[in-house]
Design an enzyme around this catalytic site. Structure first.
Site, mmCIF file in Angstrom:
data_model
loop_
_atom_site.group_PDB
_atom_site.id
_atom_site.type_symbol
_atom_site.label_atom_id
_atom_site.label_comp_id
_atom_site.label_asym_id
_atom_site.label_seq_id
_atom_site.Cartn_x
_atom_site.Cartn_y
_atom_site.Cartn_z
ATOM 1 N N LYS A 15 1.485 6.534 1.234
ATOM 2 C CA LYS A 15 1.062 5.319 1.943
ATOM 3 C C LYS A 15 -0.454 5.315 2.024
ATOM 4 C CE LYS A 15 1.617 2.668 6.188
ATOM 5 N NZ LYS A 15 2.304 2.581 7.475
ATOM 6 N N ARG A 40 0.835 -1.203 0.000
ATOM 7 C CA ARG A 40 0.000 0.000 0.000
ATOM 8 C C ARG A 40 0.867 1.248 0.000
ATOM 9 N NH1 ARG A 40 -2.341 0.457 5.916
ATOM 10 N NH2 ARG A 40 -0.695 -0.627 7.016
ATOM 11 N N ARG A 96 5.300 10.047 2.640
ATOM 12 C CA ARG A 96 6.573 9.893 3.363
ATOM 13 C C ARG A 96 7.708 10.435 2.513
ATOM 14 N NH1 ARG A 96 6.212 3.409 4.135
ATOM 15 N NH2 ARG A 96 5.224 3.352 6.170
ATOM 16 N N ASP A 133 11.375 -6.671 6.916
ATOM 17 C CA ASP A 133 10.884 -5.781 5.856
ATOM 18 C C ASP A 133 10.630 -4.371 6.392
ATOM 19 O OD1 ASP A 133 8.800 -7.486 7.143
ATOM 20 O OD2 ASP A 133 7.464 -6.028 6.243
HETATM 21 P P1 AMP Z 1 3.390 -4.080 7.695
HETATM 22 O O1 AMP Z 1 3.095 -5.101 8.713
HETATM 23 O O2 AMP Z 1 2.459 -2.898 7.731
HETATM 24 O O3 AMP Z 1 4.823 -3.695 7.632
HETATM 25 O O4 AMP Z 1 3.048 -4.737 6.294
HETATM 26 C C1 AMP Z 1 3.570 -5.957 5.856
HETATM 27 C C2 AMP Z 1 3.226 -6.143 4.406
HETATM 28 O O5 AMP Z 1 1.819 -6.073 4.215
HETATM 29 C C3 AMP Z 1 3.805 -5.094 3.467
HETATM 30 O O6 AMP Z 1 4.079 -5.721 2.250
HETATM 31 C C4 AMP Z 1 2.685 -4.114 3.344
HETATM 32 O O7 AMP Z 1 2.785 -3.327 2.193
HETATM 33 C C5 AMP Z 1 1.484 -5.044 3.307
HETATM 34 N N1 AMP Z 1 0.253 -4.389 3.758
HETATM 35 C C6 AMP Z 1 -0.064 -3.990 4.998
HETATM 36 N N2 AMP Z 1 -1.286 -3.429 5.017
HETATM 37 C C7 AMP Z 1 -1.754 -3.463 3.762
HETATM 38 C C8 AMP Z 1 -2.951 -3.037 3.121
HETATM 39 N N3 AMP Z 1 -3.933 -2.428 3.789
HETATM 40 N N4 AMP Z 1 -3.059 -3.258 1.791
HETATM 41 C C9 AMP Z 1 -2.097 -3.863 1.093
HETATM 42 N N5 AMP Z 1 -0.952 -4.293 1.637
HETATM 43 C C10 AMP Z 1 -0.773 -4.100 2.941
HETATM 44 MG MG MG Z 2 6.007 -2.786 6.571
#
Ligand code: AMP
Ligand code: MG
Length: 540
Positions: free
Chosen positions: A133, A113, A203, A280
């Site tokens: 974002k 996202r 960002r 990540d």
């Molecule tokens: P995070 O835990 O937020 O670091 O996200 C882990 C992964 O999930 C990353 O690849 C993010 O881009 C993806 N991600 C988290 N929330 C969303 C969302 N609402 N839509 C699409 N991808 C998401």
């Molecule tokens: Mg992340």
């Protein structure tokens, strides 16, 4: 450059989109979810939104991009940074990365996202990458929607800027937009989905490259592309290390270890808990990145994590952050091993993490206590006893250090009951549960304060000097979870004033700011168990 002209048109920003120019693109151009092999990014456009509205922008970040305030207050700015159209020179794309989530390899993650808009070269020649974002789905969105809700966007916007002014390496935030559309979220994954306002943060950072960008390539045995990305990163993000060649890979990894250690020392200094230190979410530049279920220590508790998703194992608890960063660096070492093919020098580089962290932590703790230079003979014990003391009763970490700076160390030793009572009066502002203060606690505190005063006297530091020094390293104002939540509540009612107020307040977190005293207080009782104040989830 001394003459500095402010841009009144976003189309005048100068872009040099090196990431997409030098690294291979996904050949597929239709925006559908997929595994992206042999490429570092996919071209994708932000999804237009219905009724964007600018809640706030950071004048300081705008200035980094040479943008005039009037430009940021115009409709064009709102449209561009809500993703409705691209300004001249912008090229939008999402990048491919993988990662270990909570210790397990999760395969391809990527910008699910996040949509990059390109890299601005400002008038000083500095490179700033821009990233939205919450601007809609990308090939990396897996099963999710690519959107972000207001509460998490407010938290990212305010915290990025607050962290910067606290002196913590971080990504910055240019803007916070409402999309005018709603997003469905089940905040605690407990079967209670609800419509929430959608929002988008822009960002800004020198680069958004993460450990996971390298990991995914090695996991897929794409070593030529791994080499390409490492070379690119050294040339773009670490130009001071010289040309990329195999010897320099180790220097580069050592530098990543050092920068990461410095970042973690800062987190421990200000009581920041990231909450999701997956690989990540680790920036190659040692920047704090991906503000999700983060939190600030209120009562000092090394076992605390704000992230309910991690409530069981508490892998990412405050006290574990230094070990987790080391573990994450180990994963990065594994990822670049094919380029180095020797374990020993990689381990040596990781020792640099440990050494930098340990030395940095000792210096930082000495600084927090107003000690001139760390002396292992006395200070290791002094720190350990303090950390134990802070946990004996619920003690607000931030308030404790600010109050400690006020006590009189220029006293007759051993410390008299009268001097102890004076000191205790200052420190009592930091206690959450006065009934916990018993005679045994007071005895411990008395003894520690006596050793501390003795140590300060050895340095020959005056009370005034010590207070000055301590107040430069111990913030008065941190973005307590309940403050962010109050700002969210008001913003959801269309009142953006608290966002402005906090943004300004956190520009000077070490200053007294007497008219803002109410923001320096302990977490109120109502916030102890309220969602968003003490508990957060990854759902954002
Ligand atoms: P995070 O835990 O937020 O670091 O996200 C882990 C992964 O999930 C990353 O690849 C993010 O881009 C993806 N991600 C988290 N929330 C969303 C969302 N609402 N839509 C699409 N991808 C998401
Ligand atoms: Mg992340």
């Amino acid at each position: 450059m001394t003459s500095h002209s402010k841009l009144s048109n976003l189309d005048d920003l100068v872009f040099d989109n090196r990431f997409i120019r030098e690294l291979p693109a996904d050949e597929e151009t239709i925006n559908h979810r997929r595994q992206v092999i042999g490429a570092c990014y996919s071209r994708v456009k932000p999804t237009p939104v219905m009724n964007p509205k600018c809640i706030a922008y950071s004048r300081e970040v705008a200035a980094l991009l040479d943008l005039h305030n009037d430009t940021c207050e115009g409709d064009n700015f709102t449209q561009v940074f809500a993703g409705n159209y691209l300004a001249r020179g912008m090229e939008s794309y999402a990048t491919c990365y993988g990662g270990h989530q909570f210790g397990n390899w999760a395969g391809q993650l990527g910008d699910g996202r996040a949509i990059n808009l390109g890299e601005v070269i400002n008038q000083q020649g500095k490179r700033w990458a821009l990233q939205l974002k919450g601007a809609g789905p990308t090939p990396y969105s897996r099963t999710a929607d690519g959107l972000a809700v207001l509460r998490s966007s407010v938290r990212e916007f305010l915290c990025s800027e607050a962290m910067y002014h606290l002196g913590v390496p971080t990504t910055r935030a240019l803007s916070l937009m409402l999309t005018g559309e709603s997003v469905i979220r089940d905040m605690f994954y407990n079967g209670n989905p609800k419509a929430e306002p959608g929002a988008i943060v822009c960002r800004v950072a020198p680069s958004f490259t993460r450990f996971g960008h390298f990991q995914i390539l090695t996991a897929r045995s794409d070593i030529p592309l791994l080499k390409k990305l490492v070379d690119y990163t050294i040339q773009t993000d670490f130009p001071y290390l010289g040309e990329p060649f195999p010897d320099n890979y180790l220097r580069w990894f050592t530098e990543v270890c050092r920068l990461t250690a410095e970042m973690i020392v800062h987190w421990q200094r200000v009581g920041f808990v990231h909450g999701v230190m997956n690989t990540d979410n680790m920036s190659i530049l040692g920047l704090t990145i991906d503000y999700g279920p983060y939190g600030w220590l209120e009562n000092y508790d090394p076992n605390w994590t704000p992230n309910t998703t991690d409530a069981q194992d508490r892998r990412y608890r405050f006290g574990n952050q230094p070990q987790i960063a080391f573990w994450n660096l180990g994963q990065l070492a594994n990822a670049i091993y094919p380029l180095i093919e020797q374990i020993e020098p990689l381990l040596q580089a990781m020792n640099v993490y440990t050494e930098t962290f340990e030395k940095g932590w000792q210096d930082m703790m000495a600084g927090k206590l107003g000690i001139k230079a760390f002396d292992s003979a006395t200070d290791e014990k002094l720190f350990a006893e303090l950390i134990a003391l802070l946990q004996l009763v619920e003690t607000d970490m931030t308030i404790f250090y600010r109050q400690l700076a006020k006590i009189n160390c220029d006293i007759q030793l051993p410390m008299t009951e009268a001097d102890f009572n004076l000191a205790f009066n200052y420190l009592s502002a930091a206690y959450y549960v006065p009934e916990q203060i018993n005679a045994s606690y007071k005895t411990h505190l008395h003894s520690w304060l006596e050793t501390y005063s003795c140590r300060i006297q050895k340095d020959n530091t005056s009370n005034a000097d010590r207070q000055l020094q301590m107040n430069k390293i111990n913030p008065k104002y941190v973005l307590r979870n309940y403050l962010a939540q109050l700002a969210i509540d008001q913003t959801e009612q269309d009142d953006f004033s608290m966002i402005e107020e906090l943004l300004t307040l956190f520009q000077k977190p070490y200053d007294e700011q007497p008219s803002k005293e109410k923001f320096a207080g302990k977490r109120p009782d109502w916030a102890r168990q309220r969602a968003g104040c003490s508990m957060l989830s990854c759902s954002s």
